[in-house]
Design an enzyme around this catalytic site. Sequence first.
Site, mmCIF file in Angstrom:
data_model
loop_
_atom_site.group_PDB
_atom_site.id
_atom_site.type_symbol
_atom_site.label_atom_id
_atom_site.label_comp_id
_atom_site.label_asym_id
_atom_site.label_seq_id
_atom_site.Cartn_x
_atom_site.Cartn_y
_atom_site.Cartn_z
ATOM 1 N N ALA A 52 -4.212 -16.371 5.264
ATOM 2 C CA ALA A 52 -5.617 -15.435 5.362
ATOM 3 C C ALA A 52 -6.176 -16.112 3.756
ATOM 4 O O ALA A 52 -6.804 -15.592 2.957
ATOM 5 C CB ALA A 52 -5.922 -14.250 5.216
ATOM 6 N N GLU B 79 -9.738 -20.108 -2.737
ATOM 7 C CA GLU B 79 -9.662 -21.032 -2.995
ATOM 8 C C GLU B 79 -8.649 -20.696 -4.179
ATOM 9 O O GLU B 79 -8.308 -21.204 -4.965
ATOM 10 C CB GLU B 79 -10.623 -20.349 -3.666
ATOM 11 N N HIS C 138 -5.117 -19.364 -2.762
ATOM 12 C CA HIS C 138 -4.063 -19.985 -2.396
ATOM 13 C C HIS C 138 -4.339 -21.532 -3.022
ATOM 14 O O HIS C 138 -3.251 -22.216 -2.922
ATOM 15 C CB HIS C 138 -4.285 -19.395 -1.039
ATOM 16 N N GLY D 149 0.984 -16.825 -7.764
ATOM 17 C CA GLY D 149 0.144 -16.725 -9.353
ATOM 18 C C GLY D 149 0.150 -15.758 -9.800
ATOM 19 O O GLY D 149 0.404 -14.555 -9.721
ATOM 20 N N SER E 101 -6.376 -12.167 -0.619
ATOM 21 C CA SER E 101 -7.300 -11.878 1.397
ATOM 22 C C SER E 101 -8.670 -10.378 1.879
ATOM 23 O O SER E 101 -8.581 -10.928 2.398
ATOM 24 C CB SER E 101 -5.525 -12.179 2.041
HETATM 25 P P1 AMP Z 1 -0.414 -14.124 -0.886
HETATM 26 O O1 AMP Z 1 -1.173 -14.725 0.537
HETATM 27 O O2 AMP Z 1 -1.266 -13.367 -1.504
HETATM 28 O O3 AMP Z 1 0.578 -13.005 -0.727
HETATM 29 O O4 AMP Z 1 -0.430 -14.533 -1.884
HETATM 30 C C1 AMP Z 1 0.257 -15.869 -1.910
HETATM 31 C C2 AMP Z 1 0.221 -16.101 -3.527
HETATM 32 O O5 AMP Z 1 -0.974 -17.244 -3.740
HETATM 33 C C3 AMP Z 1 0.656 -15.608 -4.464
HETATM 34 O O6 AMP Z 1 1.872 -15.968 -5.240
HETATM 35 C C4 AMP Z 1 -0.947 -14.695 -5.448
HETATM 36 O O7 AMP Z 1 -0.075 -14.464 -6.277
HETATM 37 C C5 AMP Z 1 -1.952 -16.157 -5.502
HETATM 38 N N1 AMP Z 1 -3.183 -15.367 -5.678
HETATM 39 C C6 AMP Z 1 -3.550 -14.539 -4.015
HETATM 40 N N2 AMP Z 1 -4.424 -14.933 -4.274
HETATM 41 C C7 AMP Z 1 -4.617 -15.679 -6.031
HETATM 42 C C8 AMP Z 1 -5.584 -15.153 -6.611
HETATM 43 N N3 AMP Z 1 -6.699 -14.732 -7.163
HETATM 44 N N4 AMP Z 1 -5.998 -16.188 -8.027
HETATM 45 C C9 AMP Z 1 -4.032 -17.107 -7.609
HETATM 46 N N5 AMP Z 1 -3.301 -17.107 -7.115
HETATM 47 C C10 AMP Z 1 -2.980 -16.474 -6.592
#
Ligand code: AMP
Length: 309
Positions: free
Chosen positions: A36, A39, A41, A172, A211
């Site tokens: 999902a 920007e 990611h 992130g 997401s």
């Molecule tokens: P997730 O798919 O939500 O598990 O996130 C995967 C990676 O993307 C994790 O390391 C999150 O911290 C990073 N991430 C999610 N949202 C953001 C954002 N807005 N800015 C920077 N990194 C993000």
Amino acid sequence: MPIKLVTTATELRAESARLLTQKQGVSQGLVPTMGALHEGHAQLARTAAEQNDVVVASIFVNPLQFGDAVDLDRYPRTLDADLALLEEQGVDLAFAPSVEEVYPGGEPMVRVTAGRLGEKWEGASRPGHFDGALTVVAKLLHFGMPGAGLQAGGAFVSGSAGGLPAYRAYFGQKDAQQLALVRRMVADLNFPVEIVAVPTVRSSEGLALSSRNRFLTQEQSEAALVLSRALSLLEERANAHEPLDLESAEELVASQPLVEVDYFDVVDPRTLEPLAENCKETPFRGEGLAIIAAKVGPVRLIDNVPLNS
Ligand code: AMP
């Protein structure tokens, strides 16, 4: 180069070895995600592509870190769009394994425990979440490790020292507690990987991309802006070497009736222990992290801002 989708650990190892050889690469980056993609990611993937010869992004919705089966079921899954976004950032390999591939024996008997650092803040409202998250991150770091498949063919000799390729993984700043825990796990358990933190990507109005934002109505999205505004207030005070005045930032959030705060505090960025009260009342000096979590409608949002003064 077109992105290649692989779904098994064996394919991932073979393809990463092939690419490292083909590019005479000396470094590999891993970007773990749950799909999902947005920007935020993309920024992780771009950073990884700038810093490494071969880039792998994983897409895996990890059942182990969801306390609630409904939340797991409704987690958005958008594989085709995710692959297009990753390809645009220069990612070479997308690793999208099935649950059976990651947990072939069912739920793992042995897991990583996050310890005390995993029990506070997000961990307090999501028991077991960080044990599940760290367990899958440990597995993904192993799956994405370059070199494991290289010696077999003997084709690849890495950079100057002739050792294994450099290995970096990208996380992130948005998920500050996860980032602190991954850093601790890697240090405490000697994982041979460098953890790279990527600053939070926000909407033009300031909302941290997530997401889960897609579940917010327009009215709720607007209400949610109060989180980043309150954090910005603290950041401005820290930059101006003023007392942080957490109370007025709290009042700002409380003035928004659609937002129900879970926690809002200023902590040490590594231990996540609250900073002494006097840091909030005397001019701010040093390093801190302002963290906030709140429910807006059906969605739990988290955000944070590093404070340096
Ligand atoms: P997730 O798919 O939500 O598990 O996130 C995967 C990676 O993307 C994790 O390391 C999150 O911290 C990073 N991430 C999610 N949202 C953001 C954002 N807005 N800015 C920077 N990194 C993000």
